[in-house]
Design a protein around this motif. Structure first.
Motif, mmCIF file in Angstrom:
data_model
loop_
_atom_site.group_PDB
_atom_site.id
_atom_site.type_symbol
_atom_site.label_atom_id
_atom_site.label_comp_id
_atom_site.label_asym_id
_atom_site.label_seq_id
_atom_site.Cartn_x
_atom_site.Cartn_y
_atom_site.Cartn_z
ATOM 1 N N GLU A 69 2.774 -7.910 23.399
ATOM 2 C CA GLU A 69 2.872 -6.957 24.470
ATOM 3 C C GLU A 69 3.483 -7.434 25.677
ATOM 4 N N VAL A 70 3.284 -8.408 26.070
ATOM 5 C CA VAL A 70 4.078 -8.928 27.236
ATOM 6 C C VAL A 70 5.479 -9.234 27.114
ATOM 7 N N LEU A 71 6.033 -9.610 26.033
ATOM 8 C CA LEU A 71 7.375 -9.781 25.638
ATOM 9 C C LEU A 71 8.179 -8.431 25.680
ATOM 10 N N TRP A 72 7.329 -7.652 24.853
ATOM 11 C CA TRP A 72 7.790 -6.131 25.051
ATOM 12 C C TRP A 72 7.970 -5.764 26.102
ATOM 13 N N ARG A 73 7.122 -5.568 26.985
ATOM 14 C CA ARG A 73 7.240 -5.145 28.273
ATOM 15 C C ARG A 73 8.224 -5.721 28.923
ATOM 16 N N SER A 74 8.528 -7.045 28.884
ATOM 17 C CA SER A 74 9.527 -7.753 29.893
ATOM 18 C C SER A 74 10.790 -7.190 29.751
ATOM 19 N N LEU A 75 11.087 -6.609 28.538
ATOM 20 C CA LEU A 75 12.694 -6.053 28.478
ATOM 21 C C LEU A 75 12.877 -4.825 29.586
ATOM 22 N N ALA A 76 11.753 -4.204 30.085
ATOM 23 C CA ALA A 76 11.780 -3.202 31.044
ATOM 24 C C ALA A 76 11.691 -4.004 32.520
ATOM 25 N N ALA A 77 11.347 -5.235 32.542
ATOM 26 C CA ALA A 77 11.156 -5.929 33.675
ATOM 27 C C ALA A 77 12.372 -6.725 34.425
ATOM 28 N N THR A 78 13.302 -6.796 33.383
ATOM 29 C CA THR A 78 14.339 -7.645 33.604
ATOM 30 C C THR A 78 15.684 -7.050 33.234
ATOM 31 N N ARG A 79 16.747 -7.609 33.720
ATOM 32 C CA ARG A 79 17.918 -6.905 33.794
ATOM 33 C C ARG A 79 19.250 -7.973 33.081
ATOM 34 N N GLY A 80 18.919 -8.817 32.472
ATOM 35 C CA GLY A 80 19.885 -9.592 31.834
ATOM 36 C C GLY A 80 20.480 -9.039 30.454
ATOM 37 N N ASP A 81 21.685 -9.466 30.490
ATOM 38 C CA ASP A 81 22.367 -9.186 28.977
ATOM 39 C C ASP A 81 21.601 -9.955 27.998
#
Length: 340
Positions: free
Chosen positions: A117-129
């Protein structure tokens, strides 16, 4: 099968030592290697739950060795706090990481428990390619765990996901438990994940550490994958990445030795249940039955010695749900910097 695995290993296995930081920084600035017009940006994510003892040291190594102004391999370092009750957030912030609590990302979506769940949400918390995941419980941490898996993605635009491979001793620190335990740490891998992959997804049988928490991937791939919310996240992502991108888009890189805290036997049993169910779902062979557990979970019966003698049965719910691909989530704005 062994011949095919060996051919893939020779083609898609790398070493961290082959990726010096200077060369990687030059590669990430090139617009021709899979990034935008200004090159490729790299985000490192540490999912953390009560890791105050180790998270600060990992953050410090990454900041001091990979985020220097003259050699900025990593552009963003985020610790995703998964509901810690200790000083994890305070220690991580003090060491220089950006700390994001899971509830603060995609706030319109109720939080589910679990690492995935945390890894999934991290995509919305970061900007890297490129997103690089690193577990927050590692000891004797080396920056090779980042540069060694990010490196192949920066120099080969055909690659989409790179997993770390390493020796995994049973002890938490170098030398503990002696030479005999030098490769004894990967119990869930050897007893559950490897047999399942060899039997049912043999194309992935060449991965040395299929359950390892250290891997890097292009955002565009991760956005299209479902994320199991619990223990099944690593094997689920690997199988789905094979389906979406193909075997030649996947690789692994040798980063040395991994020391970390180990789970007890009952915790490993719960982990094995999630792994088995995750693979079964992807093969269309899930053995769950109506009423077999609580909503979204599997009830695993385990046993403890009772105080008055005999054994006591206890039920543990193992979450087997997955989050749908984040690219389709109405709150998601891929690659934009998360704002406080």
């Amino acid at each position: 099968m062994l011949d095919e695995v060996s051919r893939w290993l020779s083609r898609r296995s790398f070493r961290a030592a082959d990726y010096p930081i200077e060369g990687l920084v030059a590669a990430k600035r090139s617009p021709t290697l899979g990034g935008g017009t200004e090159g490729t940006t790299v985000s490192v994510v540490l999912p953390a739950l009560d890791e105050e003892e180790t998270v600060g040291g990992i953050v410090t190594v990454i900041r001091e060795q990979l985020m220097r102004p003259e050699l900025p391999l990593v552009d963003e370092l985020v610790v995703m706090d998964s509901g810690s009750t200790d000083r994890t957030a305070e220690v991580a912030a003090g060491a220089g990481a950006k700390v994001v609590r899971r509830e603060e990302v995609l706030p319109g979506t109720p939080v589910l428990p679990g690492k995935g769940e945390v890894l999934w949400r991290s995509l919305a918390a970061t900007r890297g390619d490129v997103i690089c995941f690193v577990d927050a419980d590692l000891r004797s941490f080396s920056s090779d765990f980042v540069s060694g898996i990010v490196g192949p993605l920066l120099v080969d635009r055909e690659l989409q996901l790179v997993k770390a491979m390493y020796d995994r001793p049973l002890g938490d620190v170098p030398g503990e438990h002696g030479v005999a335990a030098a490769m004894g740490g990967g119990r869930a891998t050897e007893l559950v994940a490897r047999p399942l992959l060899n039997l049912h997804v043999p194309l992935l049988s060449g991965f040395v550490q299929p359950l390892g928490g250290e891997y890097a991937a292009r955002r565009g791939l991760l956005e299209r994958l479902p994320f199991p919310v619990g223990y099944g996240v690593e094997i689920g992502l690997l199988i789905d990445a094979l389906r979406v991108a193909g075997l030649d888009a996947l690789a692994q890189s040798d980063v040395g030795v991994r020391y970390h805290r180990h789970q007890d036997a009952q915790a490993l049993g719960r982990m094995a249940t999630a792994i088995y169910e995750t693979v079964g779902q992807r093969l269309g062979r899930s053995e769950r039955r109506e009423g077999a557990g609580s909503e979204g979970g599997i009830e695993l019966v385990q046993f403890e010695r009772a105080t008055g003698g005999g054994f006591m049965a206890r039920g543990h719910v193992v979450d087997a749900r997955s989050r749908a691909a984040v690219v389709d989530h109405p709150e998601y704005r891929g690659g934009e910097r998360w704002e406080e």
